[in-house]
Design a protein around this motif. Structure first.
Motif, PDB file in Angstrom:
ATOM      1  N   VAL A 166     -37.596  -4.132  18.292  1.00  0.00           N
ATOM      2  CA  VAL A 166     -36.333  -3.784  17.667  1.00  0.00           C
ATOM      3  C   VAL A 166     -36.270  -2.278  17.435  1.00  0.00           C
ATOM      4  O   VAL A 166     -35.236  -1.648  17.646  1.00  0.00           O
ATOM      5  N   ARG A 167     -37.367  -1.682  17.027  1.00  0.00           N
ATOM      6  CA  ARG A 167     -37.406  -0.237  16.818  1.00  0.00           C
ATOM      7  C   ARG A 167     -37.180   0.502  18.129  1.00  0.00           C
ATOM      8  O   ARG A 167     -36.457   1.503  18.178  1.00  0.00           O
ATOM      9  N   LEU A 168     -37.819   0.070  19.195  1.00  0.00           N
ATOM     10  CA  LEU A 168     -37.638   0.713  20.498  1.00  0.00           C
ATOM     11  C   LEU A 168     -36.193   0.607  20.968  1.00  0.00           C
ATOM     12  O   LEU A 168     -35.630   1.567  21.487  1.00  0.00           O
ATOM     13  N   LEU A 169     -35.583  -0.550  20.771  1.00  0.00           N
ATOM     14  CA  LEU A 169     -34.176  -0.720  21.146  1.00  0.00           C
ATOM     15  C   LEU A 169     -33.280   0.175  20.300  1.00  0.00           C
ATOM     16  O   LEU A 169     -32.332   0.771  20.809  1.00  0.00           O
ATOM     17  N   LEU A 170     -33.570   0.273  19.028  1.00  0.00           N
ATOM     18  CA  LEU A 170     -32.792   1.126  18.138  1.00  0.00           C
ATOM     19  C   LEU A 170     -32.909   2.602  18.553  1.00  0.00           C
ATOM     20  O   LEU A 170     -31.912   3.326  18.603  1.00  0.00           O
ATOM     21  N   ILE A 171     -34.109   3.043  18.893  1.00  0.00           N
ATOM     22  CA  ILE A 171     -34.315   4.417  19.339  1.00  0.00           C
ATOM     23  C   ILE A 171     -33.589   4.660  20.663  1.00  0.00           C
ATOM     24  O   ILE A 171     -32.951   5.705  20.859  1.00  0.00           O
ATOM     25  N   LEU A 172     -33.653   3.702  21.590  1.00  0.00           N
ATOM     26  CA  LEU A 172     -32.974   3.821  22.864  1.00  0.00           C
ATOM     27  C   LEU A 172     -31.461   3.928  22.681  1.00  0.00           C
ATOM     28  O   LEU A 172     -30.810   4.770  23.295  1.00  0.00           O
ATOM     29  N   VAL A 173     -30.900   3.110  21.809  1.00  0.00           N
ATOM     30  CA  VAL A 173     -29.466   3.162  21.537  1.00  0.00           C
ATOM     31  C   VAL A 173     -29.094   4.505  20.919  1.00  0.00           C
ATOM     32  O   VAL A 173     -28.089   5.116  21.281  1.00  0.00           O
ATOM     33  N   LEU A 174     -29.921   4.976  20.001  1.00  0.00           N
ATOM     34  CA  LEU A 174     -29.664   6.268  19.359  1.00  0.00           C
ATOM     35  C   LEU A 174     -29.691   7.408  20.381  1.00  0.00           C
ATOM     36  O   LEU A 174     -28.831   8.290  20.368  1.00  0.00           O
ATOM     37  N   VAL A 175     -30.653   7.392  21.289  1.00  0.00           N
ATOM     38  CA  VAL A 175     -30.745   8.422  22.327  1.00  0.00           C
ATOM     39  C   VAL A 175     -29.518   8.364  23.231  1.00  0.00           C
ATOM     40  O   VAL A 175     -28.936   9.403  23.589  1.00  0.00           O
ATOM     41  N   LEU A 176     -29.085   7.176  23.608  1.00  0.00           N
ATOM     42  CA  LEU A 176     -27.915   7.039  24.470  1.00  0.00           C
ATOM     43  C   LEU A 176     -26.647   7.537  23.771  1.00  0.00           C
ATOM     44  O   LEU A 176     -25.798   8.171  24.400  1.00  0.00           O
ATOM     45  N   VAL A 177     -26.521   7.275  22.489  1.00  0.00           N
ATOM     46  CA  VAL A 177     -25.356   7.749  21.735  1.00  0.00           C
ATOM     47  C   VAL A 177     -25.351   9.271  21.677  1.00  0.00           C
ATOM     48  O   VAL A 177     -24.316   9.916  21.893  1.00  0.00           O
ATOM     49  N   VAL A 178     -26.505   9.872  21.423  1.00  0.00           N
ATOM     50  CA  VAL A 178     -26.589  11.336  21.353  1.00  0.00           C
ATOM     51  C   VAL A 178     -26.271  11.951  22.722  1.00  0.00           C
ATOM     52  O   VAL A 178     -25.540  12.943  22.818  1.00  0.00           O
ATOM     53  N   LEU A 179     -26.807  11.381  23.795  1.00  0.00           N
ATOM     54  CA  LEU A 179     -26.514  11.894  25.132  1.00  0.00           C
ATOM     55  C   LEU A 179     -25.025  11.782  25.465  1.00  0.00           C
ATOM     56  O   LEU A 179     -24.440  12.694  26.046  1.00  0.00           O
ATOM     57  N   GLY A 180     -24.404  10.687  25.111  1.00  0.00           N
ATOM     58  CA  GLY A 180     -22.970  10.527  25.343  1.00  0.00           C
ATOM     59  C   GLY A 180     -22.159  11.541  24.557  1.00  0.00           C
ATOM     60  O   GLY A 180     -21.184  12.115  25.062  1.00  0.00           O
ATOM     61  N   TRP A 181     -22.571  11.781  23.334  1.00  0.00           N
ATOM     62  CA  TRP A 181     -21.877  12.770  22.496  1.00  0.00           C
ATOM     63  C   TRP A 181     -22.006  14.177  23.084  1.00  0.00           C
ATOM     64  O   TRP A 181     -21.037  14.932  23.138  1.00  0.00           O
ATOM     65  N   LEU A 182     -23.205  14.532  23.560  1.00  0.00           N
ATOM     66  CA  LEU A 182     -23.409  15.852  24.156  1.00  0.00           C
ATOM     67  C   LEU A 182     -22.592  16.016  25.431  1.00  0.00           C
ATOM     68  O   LEU A 182     -22.020  17.083  25.677  1.00  0.00           O
ATOM     69  N   ARG A 183     -22.520  14.972  26.250  1.00  0.00           N
ATOM     70  CA  ARG A 183     -21.725  15.050  27.474  1.00  0.00           C
ATOM     71  C   ARG A 183     -20.238  15.208  27.169  1.00  0.00           C
ATOM     72  O   ARG A 183     -19.539  15.955  27.849  1.00  0.00           O
ATOM     73  N   SER A 184     -19.769  14.518  26.156  1.00  0.00           N
ATOM     74  CA  SER A 184     -18.347  14.632  25.816  1.00  0.00           C
ATOM     75  C   SER A 184     -18.027  16.035  25.294  1.00  0.00           C
ATOM     76  O   SER A 184     -16.966  16.576  25.572  1.00  0.00           O
ATOM     77  N   ARG A 185     -18.933  16.634  24.546  1.00  0.00           N
ATOM     78  CA  ARG A 185     -18.732  18.012  24.070  1.00  0.00           C
ATOM     79  C   ARG A 185     -18.706  18.990  25.232  1.00  0.00           C
ATOM     80  O   ARG A 185     -17.878  19.893  25.284  1.00  0.00           O
ATOM     81  N   LYS A 186     -19.618  18.785  26.190  1.00  0.00           N
ATOM     82  CA  LYS A 186     -19.673  19.663  27.355  1.00  0.00           C
ATOM     83  C   LYS A 186     -18.401  19.540  28.184  1.00  0.00           C
ATOM     84  O   LYS A 186     -17.847  20.535  28.649  1.00  0.00           O
ATOM     85  N   ALA A 187     -17.903  18.322  28.344  1.00  0.00           N
ATOM     86  CA  ALA A 187     -16.675  18.107  29.120  1.00  0.00           C
ATOM     87  C   ALA A 187     -15.471  18.723  28.418  1.00  0.00           C
ATOM     88  O   ALA A 187     -14.600  19.306  29.064  1.00  0.00           O
ATOM     89  N   SER A 188     -15.416  18.624  27.109  1.00  0.00           N
ATOM     90  CA  SER A 188     -14.273  19.198  26.389  1.00  0.00           C
ATOM     91  C   SER A 188     -14.315  20.724  26.432  1.00  0.00           C
ATOM     92  O   SER A 188     -13.282  21.377  26.503  1.00  0.00           O
ATOM     93  N   ARG A 189     -15.501  21.303  26.414  1.00  0.00           N
ATOM     94  CA  ARG A 189     -15.615  22.764  26.532  1.00  0.00           C
ATOM     95  C   ARG A 189     -15.193  23.227  27.915  1.00  0.00           C
ATOM     96  O   ARG A 189     -14.535  24.240  28.067  1.00  0.00           O
ATOM     97  N   ALA A 190     -15.597  22.483  28.941  1.00  0.00           N
ATOM     98  CA  ALA A 190     -15.264  22.862  30.310  1.00  0.00           C
ATOM     99  C   ALA A 190     -13.757  22.785  30.544  1.00  0.00           C
ATOM    100  O   ALA A 190     -13.188  23.606  31.249  1.00  0.00           O
TER     101      ALA A 190
END
Length: 85
Positions: free
Chosen positions: A3-27
């Motif tokens: 459960v901890r590994l899944l939670l960490i994986l979900v958290l990493v995916l959310v952060v990566l999605g957030w960073l990509r959306s910021r990069k796209a909005s800046r571009a």
């Protein structure tokens, strides 16, 4: 443990999605700012741009040096080299 590994994986995916959306909005925002900076002002748009009679470089009419017969030059050196002094 799983459960901890899944939670960490979900958290990493959310952060990566957030960073990509910021990069796209800046571009997408950058070209708009560049277009505004490149837009000519009213004074620049009203002034004609003409080629140098010697080298063909374009320059604003106000910056051109007149020669004999109405020829325009980008510099004094080009006016002299053309023999139009």
């Amino acid at each position: 443990m799983v459960v901890r590994l899944l939670l960490i994986l979900v958290l990493v995916l959310v952060v990566l999605g957030w960073l990509r959306s910021r990069k796209a909005s800046r571009a997408s925002a950058k070209p708009k700012a560049a277009e505004r900076a490149a837009a000519p002002t009213d004074a620049a748009a009203a002034q004609p741009v003409l080629p140098c009679a010697f080298c063909g470089a374009y320059l604003p009419r106000a910056d051109a040096l007149p020669g004999r017969g109405g020829a325009l030059y980008c510099s004094e050196a080009h006016r002299r080299e053309a023999g139009d002094v």
